[in-house]
Every structure is written in structure tokens, then in C-alpha cells.
Design a protein around this motif. Structure first.
Motif, short mmCIF file in Angstrom:
data_model
loop_
_atom_site.label_atom_id
_atom_site.label_comp_id
_atom_site.label_asym_id
_atom_site.label_seq_id
_atom_site.Cartn_x
_atom_site.Cartn_y
_atom_site.Cartn_z
N LEU A 48 0.82 -1.20 0.00
CA LEU A 48 0.00 0.00 0.00
C LEU A 48 0.86 1.25 0.00
N HIS A 49 1.82 1.24 0.92
CA HIS A 49 2.55 2.47 1.20
C HIS A 49 3.51 2.84 0.08
N ASN A 50 4.28 1.87 -0.38
CA ASN A 50 5.33 2.18 -1.36
C ASN A 50 4.85 2.09 -2.79
N TYR A 51 3.79 1.37 -3.03
CA TYR A 51 3.39 1.15 -4.41
C TYR A 51 2.05 1.81 -4.74
N VAL A 52 1.00 1.37 -4.07
CA VAL A 52 -0.32 1.88 -4.45
C VAL A 52 -0.46 3.37 -4.14
N ASP A 53 -0.15 3.75 -2.88
CA ASP A 53 -0.31 5.16 -2.50
C ASP A 53 0.55 6.09 -3.36
N LEU A 109 -6.75 -6.16 -6.84
CA LEU A 109 -7.25 -5.90 -5.49
C LEU A 109 -8.74 -6.17 -5.47
N ILE A 165 -13.84 6.44 -4.69
CA ILE A 165 -13.06 5.60 -5.60
C ILE A 165 -12.91 6.25 -6.97
N GLU A 198 -2.26 11.36 -2.65
CA GLU A 198 -1.57 10.20 -2.10
C GLU A 198 -2.37 9.65 -0.92
N GLY A 199 -2.59 8.35 -0.95
CA GLY A 199 -3.33 7.73 0.14
C GLY A 199 -4.84 7.76 -0.08
N GLN A 200 -5.29 8.47 -1.12
CA GLN A 200 -6.72 8.43 -1.40
C GLN A 200 -7.03 7.26 -2.32
N TYR A 201 -8.31 7.03 -2.56
CA TYR A 201 -8.65 5.75 -3.17
C TYR A 201 -8.77 5.76 -4.69
N PHE A 238 -6.60 5.73 -6.85
CA PHE A 238 -5.17 5.63 -7.06
C PHE A 238 -4.81 5.30 -8.51
N PRO A 289 8.77 0.69 6.01
CA PRO A 289 8.08 1.62 5.14
C PRO A 289 6.66 1.92 5.60
N ASP A 315 -1.85 1.93 8.35
CA ASP A 315 -2.18 1.25 7.09
C ASP A 315 -3.11 0.08 7.32
N VAL A 349 -13.42 2.19 2.05
CA VAL A 349 -13.93 3.43 1.45
C VAL A 349 -14.46 4.38 2.51
N ALA A 377 -8.70 9.99 3.47
CA ALA A 377 -7.29 10.29 3.68
C ALA A 377 -7.10 11.22 4.87
N LYS A 409 -6.97 9.34 7.98
CA LYS A 409 -5.67 8.67 8.10
C LYS A 409 -4.64 9.62 8.71
#
Lengths: 533, 324, 272
Positions: free
Chosen positions: A404-409, A418, A431, A439-442, A444, B31, B36, B43, B47, B50
């Protein structure tokens, strides 16, 4: 309703007990979970274990009934006024908390205050951001005012209501987060909290004063067993009364399930293959369509789900009222796929079996999270589908958090597999709306379509389901054509329940909707309790 | 003796600091952020929520500030609160530590009770069929993947034979049992995990015992005793064994980290409510305070084990006291 | 070598390992199928003439995957141990030869690392990185050098005071030469024993990591991830877990028997 017919159930009396024996209270019902609960407080619970327990101990103002219609729970009725700017809830008067205190509008107001309290660690605040004010004009009335009309608002009041008098000694958010009642909850629901043995079990006892009538099953026991293979062993030993099966387990030897009924019904979710629309490979719609033509969803459903699922055409499952049945799926055809790719400039010039354009081969990497076998297997099958039309797909399986953190976000991917678990309301603003691409929203995949934005905004403002239906059906068909995702399949839930338990019935809402009415005939009760309530 | 005792105790302080630093340092390489896991692809969570969680957890501060805060609390023996459920980490560990210690102490006992006789008998009959057979037997235990063995045992003794419960530490009706019934219930639940854990740990000690005894047997005083015409059994059990057993004490300290490490996997497969499972789940969920707490406690237990072994060794072997 | 032949168990271990190395090298010849080729129609087939060890949940041939898995599992074992030998020997020699504060620093570092259960350290690191074969090897290697460091340092300390080393130092030979030519050969045998035992340990660690989903990742076959995947089918397809389980057991056993045999052979104190 097709779905109802597809639900198979073998009802055979256990040890000669008549199938129609009268309901009697008693016995215990044992479920297993991979993880322990965290907070038994509906505002703080973000994992499925805590959520499951909370739904038995607490009630919302509204709930979904077996046909997925919103009906009152703690609220007897409600009025939507001023075009959705105001909702007036009339509360039930016969409701008492498990400690005997009466339930009032002050509790609802308190719940709202905590939901928007910046110190409270709730992940559910965003639904209540649109609320302008919550007032309690009298003990049995709640008036909610909205800044703008917000159609999913009603659904959001399915949030469990917590007792003000219990939490009153914790005015600060930080105290609320660590309040002892988060481990020994007092609710209004059909079950009362009895015991929580960390990492072993959580025990609930039937609430004899429940306002809809007491449940028959006297105890609800939630066992924590962190390994699936061991859970299945315990099931075969009949130590667990209910468990969700994998397709393979569902199909396994019938003698494993001698004393169990198996059920199947569509889960409210879908699995998808998402493109990074910024990628030079996939910003061409023809390429995306070519990939859609290359995929044989039936092969995935047969091979991975063993038939327990349906090919998906869009972001709404067939059980949703927003589902657009007129959307046709892409016909599986390698020729069409190749033609579309040729049109987009992709040709196999050097005869190595892989397409090229301007000297660059068509090669990309699909990522997915580890721990989800079905997604991994689907990816492996897709690999072979794409290689047939000259596309090389590499597969990387990543640990969830770094995935999630390094790739999707960070939008650092070509394509990803997914799934979305959906809420019943079809609002998918988060979505698909172009404002949700941070970043971090859906959003993506970076999907931008002004018409979809407009429809999403409209869909949130209108309360009339007939009008909303038109809006979401249009969104469904636009997304099916734009293909920001290739929608792969709608999976099924495959629970199994011990045969001594009577009453489980599949409805559009799933299986547990009438749990309060489940019972075990006196003669075959397994767990005995000295004092019957 | 007292001086030695305190000197050893004092030496543990920099080690302890190093332990906290290593744990914290590795966690910082991560990371992911703990939020997370809570907010994964839901949904309903925006953000903004978060970001709010990140701030509430203090994760927006630089690492040295976070470490400093943690260290300040740690000297007061406060490990902070778990990200998962906001409970005090010390409490979470304390409520699971007894179960972990129970499992580990029992398997340690079983290992000593079984491995020492195996080692002695192998040494006495060096290179015999028995010696070879036992070598293979203890090494099978060491070489078999633990999880697989555990599942096979569960199927055999739990499912097929029905003699033992499959997983967990207590039956569902534990609270209704008499005192004796409860003891028996826990004992039945412990048989499988303790057996599996001990079987996989036999090899080290039994080989050590065997080789140690072989070495002692060749030493002068044993030869002298033999030469004096004492019966072989007296030579071995009165003279040789006593001396061979002394260094075994130090192994206690070395066994602890391995057993505790084993419990990370053991407790998960057996659904056993212990500290190892807590640590494993915390690592996977990025629950920093709990990971640090479990890491420090596990390391402390090891330090303590080493310390006790040293002291015990100094007690049984007077030479130690004068050197150093 | 003759003495090794006399130790039947160690010899059996050696033979086994030789056999595994041959299988690993000749994997394409030994395998009957492509280890990655799926055949969803023939999934979960019990062992038969067509599929010696049956097929897995994607219809892949279990026998061929075991054969190719030999490569991966041996590689993980050997490389991980190589890393740990390298780090352990270098640090141990530095620590033992120079002494003083360098020694104190390294040994306190070893003490600290040894306080943690190995699996805890590995889990912490691997769960943050991407679990792929390279990371798995490096991390297993980097968390298992401490014992070797202590061992090598001990040997070094005793050799350092011997007359020929003292002589070499008086003659002004460069330190690197003294370490490489005079000290290294003396520490090789205990290191060899420890490394042989270590290979088995690393293969086991990989299988434990795979059980937790953090080992070598599919579709690459390692015995560890095959066993982990087979675990969920233990009720309905025993062949998915039994063959990789036995492969791990036999291989680790072979390395341990050989290691113990070498110990008897090279350690003058325990030979009879």
C-alpha cells in the motif's frame, strides 16, 4: 432473485430429531476468527473481529433488513426534510442499556460528538463531516442538520450508538480511547458482554430484555484461532459451529460436513485488475479494451473460485439496486484483442512472440498483496492469457503494508489486483471522483471523467432511490466502457453452519440477518447452562 | 561472590540500552505505518482521517524524538500503549507472559529430562547401534519443520485418535470445572505443544551431554578411578557425570532465546495465548510499542537466563570466582 | 576422508547432499514437467504415473516443483551461510587479533544481538522489506553470524599468542598477511563444522518464514513455500505437504549428520 435459487442447503434432521421442532432457548454458538478483537466500541473498531462482536452488542439507529432495505432499529421512524438538509429520528421508547439505564437521544448526541472529536481514534469520521449539527430536542427525538444534502447519510446512522452515562467520566478523547468500557461494552443489542479472555475467546450472553425479543442461543462464543488449517481441523472435530469456507474446502469430501449445512450467496464485493492510467502503456483505451478481450473470466472463476462466483461487469454486484444488467461483458477473443493492439501500434516486429511499439516490448508488472491466495492465483492465470496475445506480464506479490505504502499510494505500479468490500449504498465518490487522487486516497488509478464526477456529485445529493438508480446505472456503463479497472469477478461467501442449529436462511443480506431466531432443539443441545434466562 | 554478582548485573545496563536501540532502529526502517492496517482500503475512511490517526499516534515526529520519548517512559518501566487497542503494553505482555513461561519452562524441563539420559547412554555406549539410532532420532527432531510436525500431531492425536484437544490452552467449559478439573484440562492442552517444542530442541543438549561426557571419561582422574578398579558404573555416574553436568548449566541461558523465538511460530499454530503470538501479530500490524515491548522483554529474559546460568556456574565451579 | 567414511551416519549425510547437488544441477533433466506450467483442469490430482507426486492447487506437477525447489532451497541455505561465515569470520578475526576497544565493541554487539530470538530479528526486518529470495538469504545470513564471531575470536585469541605468530609480528609482516596466511587456516575447521550445521538451519528458517508468508515468494518453488501452501490442503491433498516436508526433513538431517561427523573428525578432543 436468481441468487436465492442458487443457494443450496441440505436440511437433514440430526439424529432423528424432527426438522420442525419448536424453538427453544439454550446452548451456545461457537465461531472462530483468525485475529482477536481490538476495541469493543463501534466507533473505534476497524477490524472485522471487533466489528462482528460490536454488531451483536450494539445497535444503530437504522439497519439493513434481509432484503437490504433500510429499516429502523433504535429509531422507530424518521423524516427527511428540506430536501435532505435535515433528518428527524424518532427513537424507540422501550430500549434500555444492558445495565438498566434507559436509552435516550442524549446517547445519540454523545455518539456524534465523539465521532467528530479530533482526539478520538475513529476511522469513521468522514461520513459525519457533512453534518452541521445534531440536536436532541427531547429524550426521544434527534434532529440532524446537514451542510449539503448527503444521500448516504441515512446509512451512516447504522453506526452503533454508545451509552453516554458509561463514558461520561471520560470527557477527553484520549480518555475515551482507553476507556475500560472498550473492553467490557455495555450496549443495547441482543447479546450482553460476558467475558473476554485475550487471544482465546470472547463470550456473550443472550440479553433477556432485548427490545425485539431475546435471542434463543444463550451464549455466543468467539474463539480466536490464528491459522486456517487449524480452524478447519477444529471444524472437523465439531468444535466450531460456523466458519467461512474456501472454494476448495466447500468442494472437499462430503464426510467432512456430515453434521454441517453448507450455504452459498454472493458476497457484497468484487475483485478487479486496475490499470495505472498514467502509465504510457495503459493510457490508451484501445489497449485496455484489448486486455479485457484477452481475459477469460470463466477460466478464473472455474479455476480459482471453482465456480463460486460470477464474472463482473462493473463496480456494483448483481445484488445491488445500482447494478446495470444491460452492460455486456467484453467477449473473450484473442483476435479482437490483437486487432485493437495493432490499431494502437503494437506489433510483433522481431517475431519473439512479444509485441513491440517504437522498439519497446509490451512488458509490465502486476502487483498484488500477499496472503490473498485467490488474487495470486487469478494473477497467474491472467499471465497466461496475456502471453497468448503477445504481452509479457511479470508478477510481484508484496507484503500488505509496503504494498500500500510504497506502491499503491505512491502510484508506483503498472497494474494491480485488489478487491473492494462495498457498503450497501452505491456512492463510490471516494473511488472514482477526480478530486480523490491524492496520495493515500482511493482513486489511485488516476481516473478522470467529468461526466462521472458530475454523476457522483448528483448521486450524493438526491434521496429518491428511483433517480439515484438511473445515475448509478449510468456510472456502471461508463466505467465498463472506460475500463479504469477490468472488473474480474463477484465472489461468493461460503459459510457452513452446524446442523443442530436451526434457522439459518440465506437472503439478499446474507446469512446472519436473523441470528436472533437461530436455535437448537432441546434434545440435541450441546452446551448446558445451569440457569436458563 | 557478591561482588561478582553485582559486577555482572552492572554489565547488563549497556546491553539493555543496546537492545532498545537495535529494536527501535529496525522498526524505523519500516516503510509502513501502523495506520495502514487499520485503514486498509476501506472506502469509509478518508485520507484526512488517516492523517488524523498518524498525528494522534505521534508518528509525525522525527525518529529521535520518538525514541527519546519512548526511552523516557521505559526507565519508568512504561512501554506505552498499543496502537491496536490502546491498552498498556506492559499489561498486554504481563497477561500473556505466564502462558509463555509455562510452555517454555515445561519444554525446557522435558528437554533436560529426556536429553541428558540420551546423551549419557550414547556416551557410555559410544558408536553402538543405540548411539547411532539416538543420533538420528534427536536430529530428526531438529530437522523437521515445526509447523508441519505440529499439524501432523494435531491430526493424529486430536482428530484421528481424539485423545487430545487440537489447539488452545483451555476448554470452553473451563470455568465450570473443579480445581482439579482445570489442572487436568490445561495439562491436556499442553501435551502437544510441549512435546513438539521439546522434540525439536532435544538435539543440542543431548549431543552436548554425550560429547562432554566422552571428554571427561578420557581425563586423568577418571582413568585413575578406573585403574583403582572401581566398577564402571561408579566411575561414570559418581565421578564423570558430575563433572560433565556442570557446563550443562550454562546451556540453560542459551536455550531461552531459541525457545522464546520458537514460540513466535508455535503459539500461532497452536492458538496458544502467549507472548510470542502477541509479538508476531504486532510485527505484522506495525504496532511499534508492542513490538518494542516484546523485543525488550524477550531480550531481558535471555539476559536474565544468562545471568542466572553464570551465577549458578560460578557457584558450582569455584574457579570462575577467582578469574576475572 | 577415510575417517569420515568410517562414520556411517556422516557418510550417509554426505551422500545425500551430493545427490541433492546433482539433482539441483540437473533439474531440467530430472524434472518431468515445467514446474510453473499450470493445468487448472488437473488440479489436486493424487500421485500417479503421469504426476509422480501428484499436482497442486494450480495443477502444477509437485515432483518437478520439488526438483526445482532443490535449487532454491540449497541456494538459500548456502548463500545465507556464506554471508554469515563471511561476516562472522571477518569480525571474529578483527576482534580476536586487535583486541582492546575494537574487541569490546564487537563483542558487546554480539552480546546484544544474541539476546534477541533470531526469528524475532528476521521477522522484524523481513516484514518491512519485500520478501523475495535475495532478501530472505541476506537477512538469514545477517542474523546468524554471532556464534561464528565468538568461535573465530576464541580461536584467534589462542593462536595469537603462539610463538610463530609472535615471531611473524616481530619480523614486521603486514597484519593482513598474518591474518590470511597464519591465522585463517587455523580457524577454518571449526568454521566448516559450524557452516555445515548452519545450512540446515537456514533451510529450516526459510520454511518457517514461508509459513508466515514471508519466505521465498510464489510462483518460484521453494520447499518452504510449497509446504506452507500445502498446509491448507492437508485435509484433502496430503501430497502437497508431505513431499516438501520430507524433502526438508531429509536435507536438513543430512547436513546435520555431516556437520556432526565433521566435528568429531576435526575436533581432536572428541575423537576417540
Amino acid at each position: 432473485m436468481v441468487l436465492l435459487c442458487s443457494c443450496r442447503k441440505e436440511t437433514r434432521p440430526l439424529d432423528g430429531i424432527a426438522a420442525d421442532s419448536p424453538p427453544s432457548s439454550g446452548d451456545a454458538f461457537v465461531e472462530a476468527s483468525l485475529g482477536d478483537a481490538s476495541y469493543l466500541n463501534p466507533l473505534l473498531a476497524s477490524d472485522s473481529s471487533s466489528g462482528g462482536i460490536c454488531s451483536l452488542v450494539y445497535n444503530g439507529l437504522v439497519k439493513y433488513d434481509k432484503d437490504l432495505k433500510l429499516v429502523g432499529e433504535l429509531a422507530e421512524s424518521w423524516e427527511v426534510r428540506n430536501g435532505g438538509l435535515e433528518i428527524l429520528f424518532h427513537l424507540r421508547k422501550d430500549v434500555r442499556w444492558h445495565d438498566g439505564e434507559p436509552f435516550t437521544s442524549a446517547d445519540v448526541k454523545y455518539t456524534y460528538d465523539r465521532l467528530v472529536d479530533p482526539q478520538v481514534k475513529t476511522p469513521y469520521g468522514s461520513d459525519f463531516q457533512m453534518v452541521a449539527s445534531v440536536e436532541a430536542p427531547d429524550a426521544l427525538t434527534v434532529r440532524v442538520r446537514y451542510k449539503t444534502p448527503f444521500a448516504p447519510a441515512l446509512e451512516s446512522w447504522g453506526m452503533g450508538i454508545i451509552p453516554r452515562h458509561v463514558f461520561e467520566d471520560a470527557p477527553e478523547g484520549s480518555d475515551f480511547n482507553k476507556h475500560p468500557a472498550n473492553r467490557a461494552p455495555i450496549g443495547t443489542g441482543p447479546y450482553r458482554f460476558t467475558e473476554w479472555r485475550t487471544d482465546e475467546k470472547i463470550v456473550l450472553t443472550a440479553n433477556p430484555d432485548y427490545f425485539e425479543g431475546p435471542p434463543f442461543l444463550r451464549r455466543y462464543i468467539f474463539r480466536i484461532i490464528p491459522d486456517l488449517a487449524v480452524q478447519f481441523l477444529e471444524l472437523r472435530q465439531e468444535n466450531i459451529d460456523m466458519m467461512g469456507l474456501t472454494p476448495d474446502q466447500y468442494r472437499a469430501y462430503p464426510e467432512f460436513f456430515r453434521n454441517y449445512n453448507k450455504f452459498r450467496y454472493p458476497a457484497f464485493s468484487y475483485t478487479y485488475f486496475a490499470f495505472n492510467l498514467n502509465s504510457p502503456l495503459f493510457n490508451d483505451k484501445r489497449v485496455r479494451k484489448a486486455l479485457a478481450h484477452a481475459i477469460r473470466k470463466d477460466e478464473i472463476i472455474d479455476g480459482v473460485l471453482l465456480g463460486f462466483g460470477r464474472p463482473a461487469t462493473g463496480p456494483y454486484p448483481p445484488t445491488s439496486w445500482a447494478f446495470n444488467e444491460s452492460v455486456r461483458d467484453y467477449e473473450p477473443s484473442d483476435d479482437k484483442a490483437k486487432a485493437l493492439l495493432a490499431e494502437a501500434g503494437w506489433k510483433d516486429g522481431d517475431g519473439d512472440g512479444i509485441l513491440e511499439k517504437e522498439g519497446r516490448p509490451f512488458e509490465f508488472t502486476l502487483i498484488t498483496n500477499q496472503g490473498n491466495k485467490l488474487r495470486e492465483l487469478s494473477a497467474i492465470i491472467l499471465q497466461s492469457h496475456f502471453s497468448r496475445i503477445g504481452i509479457k506480464m511479470n508478477l510481484r506479490v508484496l507484503e500488505w503494508s509496503s504494498f500500500l505504502h510504497n506502491y499503491v499510494d505512491k502510484k508506483n505500479f503498472d497494474a494491480v489486483i485488489l478487491g473492494w468490500n462495498l457498503s450497501r449504498d452505491p456512492d463510490q465518490y471516494g473511488i472514482w471522483h477526480s478530486s480523490q487522487r491524492g496520495e493515500g486516497q482511493y482513486n489511485f488509478v488516476d481516473y478522470v471523467n467529468p461526466r462521472v464526477d458530475e454523476l457522483l456529485e448528483k448521486g450524493r445529493r438526491i434521496f429518491d432511490q428511483g433517480q439515484r438508480k438511473q445515475i448509478y446505472r449510468e456510472i456502471h456503463s461508463i466505467l465498463a466502457d472506460d475500463l479504469p479497472y477490468i472488473f474480474l469477478y463477484y465472489p461468493e461467501s461460503l459459510p457452513t453452519v452446524h446442523k443442530r442449529v436451526r434457522g439459518p436462511r440465506v437472503a439478499p443480506a446474507g446469512l446472519g440477518w436473523n441470528f436472533r431466531e437461530w436455535f437448537v432443539p432441546k434434545e440435541i443441545q450441546k452446551y448446558q447452562y445451569a440457569s436458563q434466562g | 561472590m557478591t561482588g561478582y554478582f553485582f559486577r555482572r548485573l552492572f554489565l547488563m545496563v549497556p546491553l539493555l540500552w543496546g537492545i532498545t536501540f537495535v529494536t527501535f532502529g529496525v522498526m524505523q526502517l519500516a516503510p509502513g505505518k501502523p495506520v495502514d492496517v487499520m485503514t486498509d482500503m476501506n472506502v469509509k475512511m478518508s485520507a484526512e482521517s488517516k492523517q488524523k490517526l498518524v498525528r494522534l499516534y505521534g508518528l509525525d515526529k522525527p525518529w529521535y524524538v520518538q525514541y527519546g520519548l519512548w526511552l523516557k517512559r521505559f526507565v519508568r518501566l512504561d512501554f506505552g500503549r498499543s496502537f491496536k487497542d490502546d491498552r498498556s503494553v506492559s499489561r498486554k505482555i504481563l497477561e500473556r507472559l505466564p502462558a509463555t513461561l509455562l510452555l517454555n519452562v515445561l519444554s525446557l524441563l522435558l528437554i533436560f529430562v529426556v536429553a541428558i539420559p540420551i546423551g549419557v547412554a550414547s556416551a557410555v555406549r559410544q558408536n553402538s547401534f543405540f548411539d547411532k539410532g539416538m543420533t538420528v532420532f534427536v536430529f530428526i527432531g531438529f530437522s523437521i519443520p515445526t509447523v508441519w510436525l505440529a499439524l501432523l500431531m494435531m491430526i493424529a492425536f486430536g482428530l484421528k485418535l481424539g485423545w487430545l484437544p487440537i489447539s488452545g490452552l483451555r476448554s470452553l467449559n473451563y470455568d465450570e470445572l473443579s480445581w482439579f478439573g482445570r489442572m487436568a484440562d490445561v495439562a491436556r492442552h499442553l501435551v502437544l505443544p510441549v512435546t513438539v517444542s521439546a522434540f525439536t530442541g532435544l538435539a543440542g543438549l543431548s549431543r552436548y551431554m554425550r560429547n562432554g561426557l566422552l571428554e571427561v571419561i578420557r581425563q586423568d582422574y577418571v582413568r585413575t578411578a578406573r585403574a583403582k578398579g572401581l566398577p564402571e558404573s561408579t566411575v561414570i555416574y559418581r565421578h564423570a557425570l558430575r563433572n560433565a553436568l556442570i557446563p550443562v548449566v550454562t546451556l540453560l541461558g542459551l536455550y531461552l532465546p531459541e525457545l522464546i523465538g520458537g514460540s513466535f511460530i508455535f503459539e500461532t499454530i497452536f492458538a496458544y495465548p502467549g507472548m510470542g503470538r502477541l509479538g508476531f501479530e504486532a510485527i505484522m500490524a506495525r504496532d511499534y510499542p508492542v513490538v518494542m515491548g516484546v523485543g525488550v522483554i524477550a531480550a531481558l529474559l535471555t539476559l536474565l537466563g544468562n545471568f542466572l546460568a553464570d551465577v549458578a556456574y560460578g557457584y558450582v565451579d569455584p574457579r570462575i570466582r577467582h578469574s576475572k | 576422508m577415510r575417517r569420515l567414511l568410517r562414520n556411517k551416519l556422516a557418510f550417509a549425510g554426505l551422500l545425500m547432499i551430493a545427490g541433492l547437488v546433482v539433482v539441483a544441477l540437473l533439474a531440467p533433466l530430472a524434472a518431468t514437467h515445467d514446474p510453473l506450467a499450470q493445468d487448472v483442469i488437473h488440479r489436486l490430482q493424487p500421485p500417479s504415473g503421469a504426476h509422480l507426486f501428484g499436482t497442486d492447487d494450480l495443477g502444477r506437477d509437485v515432483y518437478s516443483r520439488i526438483v526445482y525447489g532443490t535449487r532454491v532451497s540449497l541456494l538459500v541455505g548456502v548463500i545465507a551461510v556464506g554471508i554469515s561465515v563471511l561476516v562472522g569470520t571477518v569480525l571474529g578475526m578483527i576482534s580476536g587479533y586487535w583486541g582492546r576497544w575494537v574487541d569490546t565493541l564487537i563483542m558487546r554487539g554480539v552480546d546484544i544481538m544474541l539476546c534477541f530470538p533470531t526469528i524475532f530479528l528476521i521477522l522484524m526486518v523481513i516484514s518491512f522489506l519485500e520478501p523475495n529470495i535475495a532478501n530472505v538469504m541476506v537477512i538469514i545470513g545477517l542474523t546468524s553470524w554471532m556464534g561464528l564471531t565468538r568461535l573465530v575470536r576464541g580461536e584467534c585469541l589462542s593462536i595469537r599468542e603462539r610463538e610463530y605468530i609472535l615471531g611473524a609480528r616481530v619480523l614486521g609482516l603486514p597484519t593482513s598477511r598474518i591474518l590470511l596466511v597464519h591465522i585463517l587456516p587455523n580457524v577454518i575447521s571449526p568454521v566448516l563444522v559450524s557452516a555445515t550445521l548452519g545450512v540446515g538451519g537456514a533451510i529450516l528458517t526459510e520454511s518457517a518464514l514461508s509459513f508466515l508468508g514471508l519466505g521465498v515468494q510464489p510462483p518460484t518453488a521453494s520447499w518452504g513455500n510449497m509446504l506452507a501452501a500445502g498446509k491448507d490442503y492437508i485435509h484433502m491433498a496430503w501430497w502437497l505437504s508431505v513431499y516438501p516436508g520430507v524433502a526438508i526433513l531429509v536435507t536438513v538431517l543430512a547436513f546435520n549428520l555431516l556437520g556432526e561427523g565433521l566435528r568429531d573428525l576435526l575436533d581432536p578432543r572428541s575423537s576417540s
